[in-house]
Design a protein around this motif. Structure first.
Motif, PDB file in Angstrom:
ATOM      1  N   ARG A 250       3.430   7.845   4.575  1.00  0.00           N
ATOM      2  CA  ARG A 250       4.428   8.321   5.543  1.00  0.00           C
ATOM      3  C   ARG A 250       4.017   9.685   6.109  1.00  0.00           C
ATOM      4  O   ARG A 250       4.113   9.936   7.310  1.00  0.00           O
ATOM      5  CB  ARG A 250       5.792   8.401   4.861  1.00  0.00           C
TER       6      ARG A 250
ATOM      7  N   ALA B  45       7.445   0.812   2.629  1.00  0.00           N
ATOM      8  CA  ALA B  45       8.909   0.822   2.709  1.00  0.00           C
ATOM      9  C   ALA B  45       9.502   1.145   1.351  1.00  0.00           C
ATOM     10  O   ALA B  45       8.901   0.877   0.297  1.00  0.00           O
ATOM     11  CB  ALA B  45       9.448  -0.522   3.187  1.00  0.00           C
TER      12      ALA B  45
ATOM     13  N   ARG C 240       0.946   9.392   8.441  1.00  0.00           N
ATOM     14  CA  ARG C 240       1.292   8.796   9.732  1.00  0.00           C
ATOM     15  C   ARG C 240       2.204   9.697  10.560  1.00  0.00           C
ATOM     16  O   ARG C 240       2.527   9.371  11.704  1.00  0.00           O
ATOM     17  CB  ARG C 240       1.961   7.435   9.524  1.00  0.00           C
TER      18      ARG C 240
ATOM     19  N   ARG D 202      10.959  -5.017   4.327  1.00  0.00           N
ATOM     20  CA  ARG D 202      10.834  -3.818   5.150  1.00  0.00           C
ATOM     21  C   ARG D 202       9.370  -3.426   5.346  1.00  0.00           C
ATOM     22  O   ARG D 202       8.986  -2.966   6.428  1.00  0.00           O
ATOM     23  CB  ARG D 202      11.618  -2.672   4.509  1.00  0.00           C
ATOM     24  N   ALA D 203       8.543  -3.569   4.309  1.00  0.00           N
ATOM     25  CA  ALA D 203       7.128  -3.219   4.438  1.00  0.00           C
ATOM     26  C   ALA D 203       6.415  -4.164   5.403  1.00  0.00           C
ATOM     27  O   ALA D 203       5.577  -3.735   6.206  1.00  0.00           O
ATOM     28  CB  ALA D 203       6.455  -3.252   3.068  1.00  0.00           C
TER      29      ALA D 203
ATOM     30  N   GLU E 179       5.380  10.380   9.921  1.00  0.00           N
ATOM     31  CA  GLU E 179       6.667   9.707  10.042  1.00  0.00           C
ATOM     32  C   GLU E 179       7.674  10.144   8.986  1.00  0.00           C
ATOM     33  O   GLU E 179       8.596   9.405   8.653  1.00  0.00           O
ATOM     34  CB  GLU E 179       6.456   8.189   9.960  1.00  0.00           C
TER      35      GLU E 179
ATOM     36  N   GLY F   6       1.582  -1.186   5.888  1.00  0.00           N
ATOM     37  CA  GLY F   6       3.017  -1.389   5.735  1.00  0.00           C
ATOM     38  C   GLY F   6       3.538  -0.644   4.523  1.00  0.00           C
ATOM     39  O   GLY F   6       2.946  -0.737   3.436  1.00  0.00           O
TER      40      GLY F   6
ATOM     41  N   ASP G  61       7.453  -3.253   8.819  1.00  0.00           N
ATOM     42  CA  ASP G  61       6.778  -2.020   9.204  1.00  0.00           C
ATOM     43  C   ASP G  61       5.376  -2.327   9.732  1.00  0.00           C
ATOM     44  O   ASP G  61       4.952  -1.771  10.753  1.00  0.00           O
ATOM     45  CB  ASP G  61       6.707  -1.086   7.998  1.00  0.00           C
TER      46      ASP G  61
ATOM     47  N   CYS H  54      -1.735  -5.223  13.317  1.00  0.00           N
ATOM     48  CA  CYS H  54      -0.596  -4.512  12.737  1.00  0.00           C
ATOM     49  C   CYS H  54       0.055  -3.588  13.760  1.00  0.00           C
ATOM     50  O   CYS H  54      -0.580  -3.131  14.711  1.00  0.00           O
ATOM     51  CB  CYS H  54      -1.045  -3.714  11.517  1.00  0.00           C
TER      52      CYS H  54
ATOM     53  N   THR I 230       1.284  -0.643  13.070  1.00  0.00           N
ATOM     54  CA  THR I 230       1.195   0.753  12.640  1.00  0.00           C
ATOM     55  C   THR I 230      -0.250   1.229  12.630  1.00  0.00           C
ATOM     56  O   THR I 230      -1.190   0.423  12.615  1.00  0.00           O
ATOM     57  CB  THR I 230       1.779   0.915  11.225  1.00  0.00           C
TER      58      THR I 230
END
Length: 389
Positions: free
Chosen positions: A347, A14, A350, A36-37, A352, A12, A40, A229, A231
């Motif tokens: 990020r 963010a 991944r 947010r994390a 993203e 996670g 995520d 998770c 992600t």
């Protein structure tokens, strides 16, 4: 006899609202980034049993945990400046490996820019006159002056030029141009950097980091939680930490940062070489920090940092994409930026990162990243090697 060590993964990440955030409190930015994390990662707060935080409250991270509604059984409040978050990530990975925690939240938030604007704090970067620092304060050794002296020493010893240092700022800004979350995106030139107002010789304004508001959060989990998770995991492959000095007179060599030790340890423990790294996220409160850390992490030989940063090597499509979001020089810098390095590295790994995504020759996202934070005036360093596999 102990059992096998549990691997730790980041699942996670963010940022809170960043840049110019006049109405939020630091606690609110902590909470926003944390929510947010967790979203995520697709996990709920009740699974978080570890909290790492520094820089806020009298009893950090106790106050932060209470504000977030968490009651962790493992905490870390290590505070060694900008490298705090890489050091905390190393500690969290060790705690997860030992079974002391299964889900650790690293969280930070600061309204440094808004506080100065509103007169809630001063912008003086001098430090207290008690303890070892009392012997330097009378000479006006502010934080920026300490970095400036170190840069001058590197220039004297190795012929590093102002143009080369300026290239670090120019390339950071070019990386920021593709990042919609970056605070400053307009292009700058070497001449722009050199012509700016002098802050501390040889640093003009654009050699120095911006001042922003903002927060960040990273959730690290044990490998048995990864399957729950939402992600893809980014694994902590190796880490290292080192402290050097606090008094400038006790620093053996102004051209060698503590990343020379933390980086070597991190790469050895990860079992990878610097030339295998796809991207580097390096603490850049000043241009010299980037240059000397690249040397000390082994991306080039000592004294060759100036020539290394030339020819666009740090750009997203360069030989070693560095500070791919624009870094502290252009994206955001709310105080202790180390956690933002981890967020950007994950990020990118991944795939993203949107418009500022780095791609390898085959079009895939980076496979290996290094995040290296520096604290104080090259007083401390934490380095973490991250990988998709």
């Amino acid at each position: 006899m102990t059992g096998p060590r549990t691997k730790a993964a980041i699942t996670g990440i963010a940022l809170s609202d960043c840049g110019r955030v006049d109405e939020a409190t630091p606690y609110a930015l902590h909470a926003q980034a944390a929510r947010r994390a967790l979203a995520d990662a697709g996990l709920t707060p009740d699974l978080v049993d570890g909290v790492a935080s520094a820089g806020l409250g009298t009893l950090a991270p106790v106050e932060v945990a209470e504000y977030l509604g968490l009651k962790p059984r493992w905490v870390d409040s290590t505070s060694v400046g900008g490298s705090t978050w890489e050091v905390m990530a190393a500690h969290a990975a060790d705690a997860i490996a030992a079974g002391h925690a299964r889900a650790v939240l690293l969280v930070y938030g600061s309204t440094a820019r808004a506080d100065i604007k509103a007169g809630r704090r001063t912008s003086n970067l001098s430090f207290g006159a008690r303890g070892p620092l009392q012997f330097e304060v009378p000479y006006g050794h502010t934080l920026v002056a300490k970095y400036a002296m170190a840069a001058r020493r590197h220039m004297h010893a190795y012929g590093t030029t102002l143009d080369q240092l300026a290239q670090v700022a120019v390339q950071a800004r070019q990386n920021a141009a593709a990042n919609p979350d970056a605070m400053f995106r307009d292009p700058i030139t070497v001449d722009d950097v050199l012509a700016g107002p002098m802050i501390a010789d040889p640093f003009t304004k654009l050699h120095c980091c911006i001042r922003s508001d903002g927060g960040a959060a990273v959730l690290m989990v044990a490998e048995d939680l990864v399957r729950d998770c939402a992600t893809s995991p980014v694994w902590v492959l190796g880490s290292g930490e080192h402290v050097s000095h606090t008094t400038m007179s006790e620093w053996d060599d102004f051209t060698v940062s503590p990343a020379a030790v933390s980086g070597r340890l991190a790469f050895e423990r990860a079992g990878v070489r610097p030339d295998e790294i796809d991207i580097a996220e390096i603490y850049d409160a000043f241009t010299y920090m980037t240059l000397v850390t690249l040397e000390d992490l082994g991306f080039c030989a000592k004294g060759e940092g100036g020539s290394f940063v030339e020819k666009g090597r740090l750009l997203r499509d360069g030989e070693l994409p560095t500070n791919t979001d624009g870094g502290g020089l252009s994206a955001q810098h709310p105080g202790m930026r180390g956690l933002f390095l981890l967020v950007e590295a994950v990020r990118q790994l991944r795939g993203e990162a949107g418009g500022h995504q780095v791609r390898r020759a085959d079009g895939s996202p980076p496979a290996l990243a290094v995040a290296s934070g520096t604290g104080g005036w090259f007083c401390s360093s934490g380095t973490v090697v991250l990988g998709r596999e």
